[in-house]
Scaffold this motif. Structure first.
Motif, PDB file in Angstrom:
ATOM      1  N   LYS A  17       2.681   3.852  -6.653  1.00 12.96           N
ATOM      2  CA  LYS A  17       2.213   4.922  -5.613  1.00 12.96           C
ATOM      3  C   LYS A  17       1.130   5.085  -5.462  1.00 12.96           C
ATOM      4  O   LYS A  17       0.231   5.134  -4.663  1.00 12.96           O
ATOM      5  CB  LYS A  17       2.676   6.680  -6.390  1.00 12.96           C
ATOM      6  N   ARG A  18       0.521   5.027  -6.981  1.00 13.90           N
ATOM      7  CA  ARG A  18      -1.493   4.691  -6.095  1.00 13.90           C
ATOM      8  C   ARG A  18      -1.644   3.992  -5.735  1.00 13.90           C
ATOM      9  O   ARG A  18      -2.278   3.386  -4.777  1.00 13.90           O
ATOM     10  CB  ARG A  18      -1.875   4.593  -7.823  1.00 13.90           C
ATOM     11  N   PHE A  19      -0.662   2.268  -6.134  1.00 13.25           N
ATOM     12  CA  PHE A  19      -1.236   1.486  -5.340  1.00 13.25           C
ATOM     13  C   PHE A  19      -1.274   1.300  -4.069  1.00 13.25           C
ATOM     14  O   PHE A  19      -1.607   0.858  -3.298  1.00 13.25           O
ATOM     15  CB  PHE A  19      -0.853  -0.092  -5.905  1.00 13.25           C
ATOM     16  N   GLY A  20       0.136   1.712  -3.633  1.00 15.35           N
ATOM     17  CA  GLY A  20       0.435   1.716  -2.366  1.00 15.35           C
ATOM     18  C   GLY A  20      -0.230   2.873  -1.576  1.00 15.35           C
ATOM     19  O   GLY A  20      -0.461   2.208  -0.523  1.00 15.35           O
ATOM     20  N   ASP A  21      -0.853   3.885  -1.875  1.00 13.97           N
ATOM     21  CA  ASP A  21      -1.498   5.084  -1.443  1.00 13.97           C
ATOM     22  C   ASP A  21      -2.736   4.461  -0.707  1.00 13.97           C
ATOM     23  O   ASP A  21      -3.883   4.048  -0.184  1.00 13.97           O
ATOM     24  CB  ASP A  21      -2.104   6.261  -2.424  1.00 13.97           C
ATOM     25  N   LEU A  22      -3.113   3.212  -1.902  1.00 12.01           N
ATOM     26  CA  LEU A  22      -4.565   2.521  -1.915  1.00 12.01           C
ATOM     27  C   LEU A  22      -4.471   1.533  -0.523  1.00 12.01           C
ATOM     28  O   LEU A  22      -5.094   1.524  -0.148  1.00 12.01           O
ATOM     29  CB  LEU A  22      -5.005   1.894  -3.314  1.00 12.01           C
ATOM     30  N   THR A  23      -3.326   1.086  -0.827  1.00 14.15           N
ATOM     31  CA  THR A  23      -3.337  -0.386   0.363  1.00 14.15           C
ATOM     32  C   THR A  23      -2.606   0.189   1.271  1.00 14.15           C
ATOM     33  O   THR A  23      -2.733  -0.424   2.816  1.00 14.15           O
ATOM     34  CB  THR A  23      -1.817  -1.364  -0.022  1.00 14.15           C
ATOM     35  N   ALA A  24      -2.386   1.166   1.885  1.00 21.53           N
ATOM     36  CA  ALA A  24      -1.491   2.316   2.851  1.00 21.53           C
ATOM     37  C   ALA A  24      -3.772   2.103   3.387  1.00 21.53           C
ATOM     38  O   ALA A  24      -3.342   2.195   4.966  1.00 21.53           O
ATOM     39  CB  ALA A  24      -1.139   2.776   3.110  1.00 21.53           C
TER      40      ALA A  24
END
Length: 602
Positions: free
Chosen positions: A478-485
């Motif tokens: 989830k942290r990676f997803g927020d970061l890439t968003a």
């Protein structure tokens, strides 16, 4: 947003990169890893409401109902057709990578001095799987070398771990197709990242343990000695039966030459297959006219049987192109077809899955058993993932099909995680059946390699799924997803670093010797662990740290934030794909306004 603070505090303008693991560890304690949100704020990881803006069935006329049925049928046919072409493009993409890498994938395995280093074996498994885009091909090379006594079982264990890590690159590539929509890309990339994070975390635990105790090697040998498996089994080939009629018209490869190069029996011929079979041809010597009477062949004639080779029928048979040129052509064509099919699949899914249909599909996939048996839902998803992968005989195809569904909001990350874990188990059971079909001289080696792969994935599930608190891949994803968003170039950086640059760097250091690898890699790993420990203490026990280490504010901005790097990438990238969305830029501009800041409650 997931990392917003309660009490109306303004979120920070810069992203603390070292706080990635820290915040994830903080969120891992909750069963669902749900972030703390302000009142009225939307959770970006919540499944979107897919509303049906059209007319209901009762409101439609007869012509409207017929039109809706025909349109739905055509959309379903288009979805299945694009899915079929997508699977074929993955097969062609694998062939393209094999042609580009040539027999180098087999030559990498030849140096036993390098393979004696567990870290080198791990990165070799990752690199070879990334090159050939097929864990089955990588595993077959390992089996051939173990059976030929060129590689010990102890040395093949890290390679099998690397093969397991390399398979997650396919789902990461597929998630890139949804980078046009911010929310879809967050969910799709988070879903692909959870698979890779699980594999890497399992390697970080089991690789040192295996080097110290040889646990997987002993366990596989014990299971092999206690079993009474008989040769002759055959792995199902349902997916290949469906795709071969099309893919074999484009290109056919002789993959045995890759394994032959690893065992030292390689030739300089092309990997493109020219001959696809043989047939018996009767040649006659001295014959008389007695055969023309129709009474059968003449007993006096001297006839012999000759095997005639049958040529293959595909586009590249007899071509003057080199393997490298043919590989580049197939790579460009397969990537174009793959991206086109993915975009069409996402568009069709958004068109079909809405209203009651979407709610029904979502409810079935994400449903839980009633209390107190809700914990069994995840284990059922593991079995479903293993069964579907066993039927499809390809974990890459299964995970690549799950990622677009996550992007459009049909499958949640919490439900996709056990499906990915089951996919890892399913591909090992397929390898077990394939090992049973091996020749007698390779049977034991093939079975032990397949059992090592199976126990590795089972141990990963025991580590990172059985205990809910330890399901760290979900909050990390989830942290990676927020970061890439927010910073879409981070996805490309993650792809290059995890599957190419870092493995290549480790492989290059391993060529210089174990001493050099330990001298360079040891301090870097120790520094990473120290930064992680300090970040965790900053959040939970700041009083235990010296006053200067209670925050990272004393570091330069480019060491504790991605904002300077984002400005650099935005200047280098001529288009706006790598830039943050306008809404985010506008929000940051508002927070920089002193009047807005003064109006906020601290």
């Amino acid at each position: 947003m997931p990392n917003s603070l309660t009490g109306g505090q303004v979120p920070p303008l810069t992203l603390d990169t070292v706080g990635l693991v820290d915040r994830s560890l903080g969120n891992a304690g909750t069963p669902s890893s749900a972030p703390v949100l302000e009142e009225g704020e939307m959770d970006p990881w919540a499944l979107p409401q897919l509303k049906d803006t059209g007319q209901s069935w009762k409101e439609l006329s007869v012509a409207g109902r017929v039109l809706r049925v025909v349109t739905g049928f055509l959309k379903a046919c288009g979805l299945l057709g694009n899915l079929y072409l997508f699977i074929c493009s993955l097969d062609i993409l694998s062939s393209a990578f094999q042609l580009l890498s040539g027999k180098m994938t087999g030559d990498i395995f030849k140096d036993n001095v390098v393979l004696s280093n567990p870290v080198a074996g791990l990165v070799i498994g990752v690199l070879v799987t990334v090159l050939v885009q097929s864990s089955s091909t990588s595993s077959s090379i390992v089996v051939s070398m173990v059976a030929s006594k060129l590689l010990t079982v102890q040395a093949c264990v890290p390679i099998i771990m690397g093969v397991n890590v390399g398979t997650s690159i396919t789902s990461t590539l597929v998630s890139m197709a949804q980078s046009g929509n911010r929310d879809e890309f967050r969910r799709a990339f988070g879903g692909s990242a959870v698979h890779g994070i699980f594999n890497w975390l399992t390697v970080l635990i089991l690789l040192p343990l295996e080097s110290a105790t040889a646990l997987l090697e002993r366990l596989s040998a014990l299971a092999l000695g206690a079993s009474s498996l008989r040769p002759g089994g055959q792995a199902p080939d349902i997916l290949k039966v469906l795709t071969k009629p099309l893919t074999q018209l484009i290109v056919q490869l002789d993959t045995d030459r890759i394994a032959s190069s690893a065992t030292g029996n390689a030739t300089n011929s092309s990997l493109i297959k020219r001959w696809c079979g043989t047939r018996e041809v009767m040649t006659s010597g001295n014959s008389s006219d007695c055969g023309s009477t129709g009474s059968g062949p003449c007993p006096e004639s001297n006839s012999s049987t000759v095997l005639e080779q049958l040529p293959c029928h595909h586009l590249f048979v007899g071509t003057a192109l080199t393997d490298l040129a043919a590989g580049f052509i197939l790579l460009a064509a397969s990537l174009l077809l793959l991206c086109t099919c993915l975009l069409l699949i996402v568009k069709l899914l958004n068109s079909v899955l809405h209203g009651r249909v979407a709610q029904a599909v979502r409810k079935v996939i994400n449903a839980d058993f009633p209390f107190p048996f809700g914990w069994l839902s995840g284990y059922l998803a593991v079995l479903v993932g293993a069964g579907l992968t066993f039927v499809l005989q390809s974990s890459s195809v299964f995970t690549a099909a799950i990622v677009p569904l996550m992007g459009v909001g049909v499958i949640s990350l919490e439900r996709a995680y056990p499906l990915f874990l089951g996919s890892n188990i399913g591909t090992t059971t397929t390898a077990l059946l394939a090992a049973l079909a091996s020749p007698a001289d390779m049977l034991l080696s093939a079975l032990q390699v397949a059992l090592i792969h199976f126990f590795f994935n089972v141990a990963g599930i025991l580590l990172w799924y059985v205990v809910p608190v330890l399901r760290l891949p979900i909050p990390l994803a989830k942290r990676f997803g927020d970061l890439t968003a927010k910073y879409r170039w981070v996805a490309v950086a993650y792809l290059l670093l995890s599957f190419l640059l870092l493995p290549l760097a480790a492989f290059g250091l391993s060529l210089a010797g174990s001493t050099v690898l330990a001298a360079v890699g040891g301090p870097l790993v120790g520094l990473g662990l120290l930064i992680t420990l300090i970040s965790v203490l900053q959040r939970h026990r700041p009083a235990w740290l010296p006053r200067r280490l209670r925050s990272w504010a004393w570091l330069p901005l480019w060491l504790r934030s991605l904002e300077p790097w984002d400005h650099l990438v935005s200047r280098c990238c001529p288009c706006r794909v790598c830039s943050p969305p306008r809404a985010a830029a506008k929000e940051a501009h508002c927070y920089e306004n002193p009047e807005v800041l003064a109006s906020q409650q601290l």
